[in-house]
Design an enzyme around this catalytic site. Structure first.
Site, PDB file in Angstrom:
ATOM      1  N   SER A 119     -28.104   4.632  19.105  1.00 49.16           N
ATOM      2  CA  SER A 119     -27.709   4.082  17.812  1.00 49.16           C
ATOM      3  C   SER A 119     -28.837   3.217  17.233  1.00 49.16           C
ATOM      4  O   SER A 119     -29.937   3.698  17.026  1.00 49.16           O
ATOM      5  CB  SER A 119     -26.392   3.307  17.966  1.00 49.16           C
ATOM      6  N   ASP A 254     -19.871  12.099  13.891  1.00 49.17           N
ATOM      7  CA  ASP A 254     -20.445  10.756  13.876  1.00 49.17           C
ATOM      8  C   ASP A 254     -20.314  10.111  12.502  1.00 49.17           C
ATOM      9  O   ASP A 254     -20.943  10.545  11.538  1.00 49.17           O
ATOM     10  CB  ASP A 254     -21.918  10.839  14.290  1.00 49.17           C
ATOM     11  N   HIS A 283     -20.043   9.053  18.900  1.00 44.46           N
ATOM     12  CA  HIS A 283     -21.184   8.153  18.691  1.00 44.46           C
ATOM     13  C   HIS A 283     -21.228   7.104  19.798  1.00 44.46           C
ATOM     14  O   HIS A 283     -22.277   6.875  20.402  1.00 44.46           O
ATOM     15  CB  HIS A 283     -21.070   7.477  17.317  1.00 44.46           C
TER      16      HIS A 283
END
Length: 307
Positions: A119, A254, A283
């Site tokens: 991320s 996502d 995610h």
């Protein structure tokens, strides 16, 4: 697995390692380091990193979270500075300095790094590649569900900026302060109910309890707000100059990184090494899909080992 709080840039930082502790002599010529997403509590990554090290067998795996996201135990003499007056320690720039200091202190210059960024950790990797001292040590970067562009424009970014942040600004401190006023058993029970509703494994109860502390929550939200402001268009020059070092892995469900971002990346950089998930991994893969993700990353690393 070994863990401890070590001072990095004068901030007590929770480090987890598998295969070799950070202060042991590194005999291997390669190492795996994972930079977490946000919230940056490495406790969420224990199953992923442990499985990855077991799959790799001969490479140490280290996980570093973000400065201020994981307070030491109350009995510890080490204290994390408060957010107010120390914003430069906890914003994106501060987190990047934090990672540079960690690598330069604990990774020998002749050891190559397989650097995993999850991320916002992937965006931080792009910034680390701007530092030649760090770049020269990197074997390959693995950008998992990478929030490297247009965060505010994503579906989750819209919810965060238009709904979550206004609510937190008014009620956040009161909510977290009240929650932490409750007995520990009641807090754990409420978190466990939340986990049951969203099918999150019980093993993360302790880490979630840390996340609920007001001093931690405010730094998590502060960093997220900085992400919305800073992570706009993709940093083309950095990507172009480092295509040989970058491996991207995008999800298909996502809310932070829509498939359209993957499509645009492939269009802009036809030679980019980018892969689209086929297993419907979330995610936040560390909560429910740690083991399959570890196997996927194992295969990536094996393809890019030093000869």
């Amino acid at each position: 697995m070994q863990e401890a709080y070590v001072n990095i840039n004068s901030i007590p930082t929770h480090i987890f390692t598998w295969g070799r502790w950070i202060e042991e002599t590194i005999t291997e010529k390669e190492i795996v380091i994972c930079i977490t997403g946000n919230p940056g509590l490495p406790g969420f990554y224990t199953e992923f990193a442990g499985t990855l090290q077991k799959e790799l067998g001969d490479l140490p795996v280290w996980v570093i979270g973000h400065a201020g996201h994981d307070d030491p135990p109350e009995a510890s003499i080490r204290e994390v500075p408060q957010l107010s007056g120390n914003e430069e320690l906890f914003n994106l720039d501060g987190q990047i300095r934090h990672k540079i200091a960690f690598i330069e202190k604990y990774v020998p210059s002749d050891v190559k790094i397989h650097l995993i960024g999850h991320s916002i950790g992937a965006w931080m990797i792009l910034q680390l590649l701007e530092n030649e001292r760090i770049r020269s040590r990197i074997q390959k970067c693995y950008m998992l569900f990478p929030t490297v562009e247009r965060m505010m424009e994503s579906p989750n970014g819209w919810v965060f900026t238009k709904v979550a942040m206004p609510l937190y600004s008014v009620f956040g401190y009161i909510f977290f302060s009240f929650f932490n006023f409750l007995p520990v058993w009641l807090r754990l029970m409420l978190i466990q109910i939340y986990f049951l509703i969203f099918s999150i494994p019980r093993q993360f109860l302790g880490t979630a309890l840390k996340y609920s502390k007001p001093s931690v929550a405010e730094k998590v939200v502060f960093l997220a707000d900085d992400e919305m402001a800073r992570v706009r268009g993709i940093q083309r020059e950095i990507v172009e100059q480092n295509l040989d070092l970058l491996k991207f892995y995008y999800g298909t469900t996502d809310g932070w990184v829509p498939i359209s971002y993957y499509d645009q990346l492939k269009k802009d950089y036809p030679k980019v090494d980018a892969q689209l998930d086929t297993k419907k991994i979330d995610h936040a893969f560390v909560l429910r899909h740690s083991q399959p993700m570890a196997v996927i990353v194992r295969d990536m690393i094996q393809q890019h080992r030093r000869v």
